[in-house]
Write a protein that holds these residues in place. Structure first.
Motif, PDB file in Angstrom:
ATOM      1  N   SER A  38      25.501  56.771  45.106  1.00  0.00           N
ATOM      2  CA  SER A  38      24.061  57.009  44.941  1.00  0.00           C
ATOM      3  C   SER A  38      23.280  56.571  46.164  1.00  0.00           C
ATOM      4  O   SER A  38      22.454  57.321  46.680  1.00  0.00           O
ATOM      5  CB  SER A  38      23.537  56.252  43.718  1.00  0.00           C
ATOM      6  OG  SER A  38      24.112  56.753  42.548  1.00  0.00           O
ATOM      7  N   TYR A  39      23.523  55.357  46.610  1.00  0.00           N
ATOM      8  CA  TYR A  39      22.721  54.821  47.702  1.00  0.00           C
ATOM      9  C   TYR A  39      23.169  55.306  49.069  1.00  0.00           C
ATOM     10  O   TYR A  39      22.345  55.612  49.920  1.00  0.00           O
ATOM     11  CB  TYR A  39      22.702  53.297  47.660  1.00  0.00           C
ATOM     12  CG  TYR A  39      21.917  52.783  46.478  1.00  0.00           C
ATOM     13  CD1 TYR A  39      20.540  52.956  46.406  1.00  0.00           C
ATOM     14  CD2 TYR A  39      22.545  52.147  45.428  1.00  0.00           C
ATOM     15  CE1 TYR A  39      19.818  52.498  45.329  1.00  0.00           C
ATOM     16  CE2 TYR A  39      21.832  51.680  44.342  1.00  0.00           C
ATOM     17  CZ  TYR A  39      20.459  51.858  44.299  1.00  0.00           C
ATOM     18  OH  TYR A  39      19.751  51.401  43.230  1.00  0.00           O
ATOM     19  N   LEU A  40      24.461  55.364  49.303  1.00  0.00           N
ATOM     20  CA  LEU A  40      24.932  55.816  50.606  1.00  0.00           C
ATOM     21  C   LEU A  40      24.707  57.308  50.785  1.00  0.00           C
ATOM     22  O   LEU A  40      24.540  57.784  51.901  1.00  0.00           O
ATOM     23  CB  LEU A  40      26.402  55.461  50.813  1.00  0.00           C
ATOM     24  CG  LEU A  40      26.701  53.963  50.884  1.00  0.00           C
ATOM     25  CD1 LEU A  40      28.201  53.723  50.940  1.00  0.00           C
ATOM     26  CD2 LEU A  40      26.008  53.331  52.074  1.00  0.00           C
ATOM     27  N   GLY A  41      24.688  58.034  49.683  1.00  0.00           N
ATOM     28  CA  GLY A  41      24.380  59.461  49.747  1.00  0.00           C
ATOM     29  C   GLY A  41      22.905  59.709  49.974  1.00  0.00           C
ATOM     30  O   GLY A  41      22.496  60.800  50.342  1.00  0.00           O
ATOM     31  N   ALA A  42      22.094  58.680  49.759  1.00  0.00           N
ATOM     32  CA  ALA A  42      20.649  58.710  50.023  1.00  0.00           C
ATOM     33  C   ALA A  42      19.955  59.903  49.372  1.00  0.00           C
ATOM     34  O   ALA A  42      19.062  60.505  49.952  1.00  0.00           O
ATOM     35  CB  ALA A  42      20.377  58.679  51.528  1.00  0.00           C
ATOM     36  N   ASP A  53      35.214  62.481  42.698  1.00  0.00           N
ATOM     37  CA  ASP A  53      36.108  62.805  43.814  1.00  0.00           C
ATOM     38  C   ASP A  53      36.764  61.547  44.386  1.00  0.00           C
ATOM     39  O   ASP A  53      37.929  61.576  44.776  1.00  0.00           O
ATOM     40  CB  ASP A  53      35.355  63.535  44.919  1.00  0.00           C
ATOM     41  CG  ASP A  53      35.011  64.969  44.555  1.00  0.00           C
ATOM     42  OD1 ASP A  53      35.494  65.454  43.504  1.00  0.00           O
ATOM     43  OD2 ASP A  53      34.260  65.603  45.320  1.00  0.00           O
ATOM     44  N   VAL A  54      36.014  60.450  44.438  1.00  0.00           N
ATOM     45  CA  VAL A  54      36.573  59.191  44.939  1.00  0.00           C
ATOM     46  C   VAL A  54      37.749  58.766  44.075  1.00  0.00           C
ATOM     47  O   VAL A  54      38.824  58.433  44.588  1.00  0.00           O
ATOM     48  CB  VAL A  54      35.497  58.083  44.977  1.00  0.00           C
ATOM     49  CG1 VAL A  54      36.140  56.716  45.199  1.00  0.00           C
ATOM     50  CG2 VAL A  54      34.465  58.376  46.054  1.00  0.00           C
ATOM     51  N   SER A  84      30.631  61.347  53.128  1.00  0.00           N
ATOM     52  CA  SER A  84      30.430  62.122  54.351  1.00  0.00           C
ATOM     53  C   SER A  84      30.669  63.610  54.092  1.00  0.00           C
ATOM     54  O   SER A  84      29.880  64.463  54.519  1.00  0.00           O
ATOM     55  CB  SER A  84      31.365  61.607  55.442  1.00  0.00           C
ATOM     56  OG  SER A  84      31.217  62.354  56.617  1.00  0.00           O
ATOM     57  N   GLU A  85      31.726  63.923  53.370  1.00  0.00           N
ATOM     58  CA  GLU A  85      32.021  65.325  53.050  1.00  0.00           C
ATOM     59  C   GLU A  85      30.938  65.919  52.160  1.00  0.00           C
ATOM     60  O   GLU A  85      30.496  67.052  52.387  1.00  0.00           O
ATOM     61  CB  GLU A  85      33.378  65.420  52.356  1.00  0.00           C
ATOM     62  CG  GLU A  85      34.546  65.111  53.264  1.00  0.00           C
ATOM     63  CD  GLU A  85      35.849  64.935  52.511  1.00  0.00           C
ATOM     64  OE1 GLU A  85      35.909  65.272  51.307  1.00  0.00           O
ATOM     65  OE2 GLU A  85      36.809  64.439  53.129  1.00  0.00           O
TER      66      GLU A  85
END
Length: 190
Positions: A38-42, A53-54, A84-85
């Motif tokens: 959630s946060y890193l995907g911004a 997927d993780v 990133s993907e």
């Protein structure tokens, strides 16, 4: 509360392919991975889809984990690549016109949902304006609650590098937030 390294017996059982052990690992780590996504995907990705997927990749690559002590770092490494993907795919979807998902918390009233969405949107916009390395350290330390030493371990950098990166990232975040008229909590100013 953030889970620690998995129990060695549960970890070993998961590596043997026991479904119950995988369920335990998933239940312990799903909220953490979803938060990272959630946060890193911004706000640019569907965090639920990325988290799925993780865990799929974790299941595929579990034989590469050299013990429960490195599980968290291994999982974070997978999460970074998946995000990133997904961000690259989201970039294309924005150009193609497909709307990004917007999930609301059903436990809040309408006014709370609106206020929460507005703040979350502003924070996500500030996070989007940060470089990836700044976003990562802020998410890990200030949003997820990791210490700078724990963040250093997850990022594969020296602890002193993490501390200086965090200080610079906080300054950049605050500068962008002020430009966007997003006030920071009083505790941050102390």
């Amino acid at each position: 509360m953030r889970p620690q390294a998995p129990d060695p017996e549960i970890f070993a059982a998961a590596l043997r392919g026991e479904d119950a052990a995988w369920t335990v690992l998933h239940n312990q780590w799903a909220p953490v991975v979803l938060g990272w996504c959630s946060y890193l995907g911004a706000g640019r990705i569907d965090a639920d889809e990325a988290a799925r997927d993780v865990f799929f990749r974790l299941w595929q690559k579990a034989d590469r984990i050299h013990g429960p002590a490195v599980f968290r770092s291994f999982l974070y490494s997978i999460t970074r690549r998946v995000i990133s993907e997904h961000r690259r795919k989201a970039w294309f979807r924005r150009w193609a016109g497909e709307p990004l998902p917007n999930h609301a918390d059903a436990g809040m009233g309408p006014d709370q949902q609106t206020a929460s969405r507005q703040i979350a949107l502003k924070v996500q916009q500030v996070l989007q304006d940060l470089k990836d390395r700044d976003r990562e350290i802020i998410v890990l330390c200030d949003i997820q609650g990791y210490s700078s030493n724990e963040a250093a371990e997850l990022l594969g950098i020296a602890p002193n590098t993490a501390k200086s990166r965090l200080a610079r990232a906080r300054d950049r975040f605050a500068s962008i937030a002020r430009r966007r008229n997003l006030s920071t909590p009083e505790a941050y100013h102390a």
